[in-house]
Scaffold this motif. Structure first.
Motif, short mmCIF file in Angstrom:
data_model
loop_
_atom_site.label_atom_id
_atom_site.label_comp_id
_atom_site.label_asym_id
_atom_site.label_seq_id
_atom_site.Cartn_x
_atom_site.Cartn_y
_atom_site.Cartn_z
N PRO A 107 71.46 47.74 1.60
CA PRO A 107 70.92 46.51 0.92
C PRO A 107 69.32 46.44 1.28
CG PRO A 107 71.84 46.34 3.02
CD PRO A 107 72.42 47.65 2.71
N PHE A 108 68.55 45.83 0.49
CA PHE A 108 67.17 45.95 0.76
C PHE A 108 66.89 44.25 0.57
CE2 PHE A 108 67.99 46.49 -3.86
CZ PHE A 108 67.46 45.46 -4.62
N ASP A 109 65.71 44.26 1.05
CA ASP A 109 64.88 43.09 1.16
C ASP A 109 64.04 42.81 -0.22
OD1 ASP A 109 64.06 40.49 3.12
OD2 ASP A 109 62.56 40.87 1.82
N PHE A 110 64.20 41.72 -0.98
CA PHE A 110 63.39 41.61 -2.15
C PHE A 110 61.76 41.73 -2.03
CE2 PHE A 110 67.23 39.99 -3.99
CZ PHE A 110 67.46 40.68 -5.00
N ASP A 111 61.42 41.28 -0.90
CA ASP A 111 60.06 41.25 -0.59
C ASP A 111 59.47 42.76 -0.35
OD1 ASP A 111 59.53 38.55 -0.55
OD2 ASP A 111 59.89 38.03 1.35
N GLU A 112 60.22 43.52 0.12
CA GLU A 112 59.86 44.87 0.33
C GLU A 112 60.00 45.86 -1.13
OE1 GLU A 112 61.06 48.95 2.55
OE2 GLU A 112 62.46 47.39 2.98
N LEU A 113 60.98 45.25 -1.87
CA LEU A 113 60.97 45.92 -3.20
C LEU A 113 59.71 45.41 -3.96
CD1 LEU A 113 62.51 47.17 -5.77
CD2 LEU A 113 63.61 45.21 -6.01
N LEU A 114 59.27 44.28 -4.09
CA LEU A 114 58.29 43.58 -4.64
C LEU A 114 57.11 44.51 -3.87
CD1 LEU A 114 59.13 39.84 -4.97
CD2 LEU A 114 58.68 41.42 -6.98
N ALA A 115 56.79 44.70 -2.79
CA ALA A 115 55.67 45.44 -2.26
C ALA A 115 55.67 46.73 -2.76
CB ALA A 115 55.80 45.21 -0.82
N ARG A 116 56.63 47.43 -2.75
CA ARG A 116 56.62 48.81 -3.18
C ARG A 116 56.31 49.01 -4.85
NH1 ARG A 116 60.09 52.78 0.07
NH2 ARG A 116 60.57 51.85 1.82
N LEU A 117 56.74 47.88 -5.59
CA LEU A 117 56.37 48.02 -6.74
C LEU A 117 54.74 47.71 -7.13
CD1 LEU A 117 59.45 46.07 -8.54
CD2 LEU A 117 58.91 48.71 -8.86
N ARG A 118 54.43 46.73 -6.18
CA ARG A 118 52.96 46.66 -6.27
C ARG A 118 52.33 47.98 -5.96
NH1 ARG A 118 54.26 41.69 -4.04
NH2 ARG A 118 53.99 42.30 -1.80
#
Length: 222
Positions: A107-118
Motif C-alpha cells: 500500500p502507498f501514500d497518495f502524497d508520495e504518489l503525487l510527489a513521484r508524479l511531479r
C-alpha cells in the motif's frame, strides 16, 4: 476539477476500490483516464494522448510489465510509474528493465504518489547545472540525463544522487562503503549500491558506470 492546462494521465488499475479512489485523488491535479483491463490499457497508451501513466503490475488480460515493455517497443516515451504489490528487489528490477521510470509498492501514500508524479513530469531547464557523462548530458537538479540518441531519460532521486557522485568525480573509484555513506544511509546493505548501479545501467548504458574489481565503481565512458 484539475486546473486549466493540467496534464493527461492514464491510470491502468483493475482494483474496483483502489482504481476509482486513485482516479478521484489524482483528478484534483490531472485529467485522468481510468482503464481497468490490461489489453485496453495498452491500446489507450499507444494512442500517444497522455503525458504520464500509472500502471498496476497485476492486471487482467495483460500484466503491467508486458504493457510497459510493449509501449517502449512501440516507441512510446511517456513517463511511467508502476504500482506493484511485489516489493522485492528482483520485482523492481523487472519493472525498470521493462521500461518503467519509477515504481511504488502497495500500500502507498497518495502524497508520495503525487510527489513521484511531479518528479516524473517535471520539465528540466536547459539553463540548469549540467554535468557531462561521455556524450550524454546529466542534469542532477532535474533528475534526468539526456542521451544524444533517444533524448531525455528520467531518473529517480536516488539514481540521480548516485550518478551525481560519479559525474562530479569522474576519475575517482568509490568503494561500496563510501557510496553508502555518501548517497544512501548507513544502515543499508552494500547490495543496495549494486542494485542502483544496475538500475542506472539499464536506463542508460551498461558502460555508464564501470566496475573496478576489488575496489568498487567509477564513472565510465559512454
Amino acid at each position: 476539477m484539475p486546473a486549466s492546462g493540467a496534464l493527461d494521465l492514464l491510470l491502468i488499475e483493475d482494483d474496483p476500490q483502489l482504481g476509482p479512489l486513485t482516479r478521484d485523488v489524482l483528478a484534483e491535479s490531472y485529467r485522468v483516464t481510468l482503464v481497468a483491463d490490461g489489453a485496453a490499457g495498452l491500446d489507450a497508451g499507444r494512442s500517444g494522448e497522455f503525458d504520464v501513466m500509472v500502471i498496476d503490475r497485476r492486471l487482467p488480460s495483460r500484466d503491467g510489465r508486458s504493457i510497459v515493455a510493449a509501449l517502449r517497443a512501440h516507441r512510446v516515451t511517456t513517463p511511467i510509474l508502476m504500482l506493484t504489490a511485489l516489493g522485492t528487489v528482483g520485482d523492481r528490477v523487472e519493472g525498470l528493465d521493462a521500461g518503467a521510470n519509477d515504481y511504488l509498492v502497495k500500500p502507498f501514500d497518495f502524497d508520495e504518489l503525487l510527489a513521484r508524479l511531479r518528479a516524473l513530469t517535471r520539465v528540466f531547464s536547459a539553463e540548469g547545472a549540467a554535468l557531462p557523462v561521455g556524450e550524454w548530458t546529466f542534469y542532477p537538479d532535474d533528475d534526468c540525463i539526456v542521451s544524444p540518441y533517444i533524448g531525455r531519460i528520467l531518473l529517480t532521486p536516488r539514481e540521480s544522487a548516485l550518478l551525481r557522485l560519479f559525474a562530479q568525480h569522474p576519475t575517482q573509484t568509490f568503494s561500496r562503503r563510501q557510496i553508502l555513506r555518501t548517497v544512501f544511509t548507513a544502515d543499508e546493505q552494500p547490495g543496495t549500491v549494486d542494485s542502483y548501479v544496475h538500475y542506472l545501467r539499464r536506463k542508460t548504458d551498461k558502460d555508464v558506470i564501470l566496475t573496478v574489481h576489488g575496489q568498487g565503481y567509477r564513472l565510465g565512458a559512454l
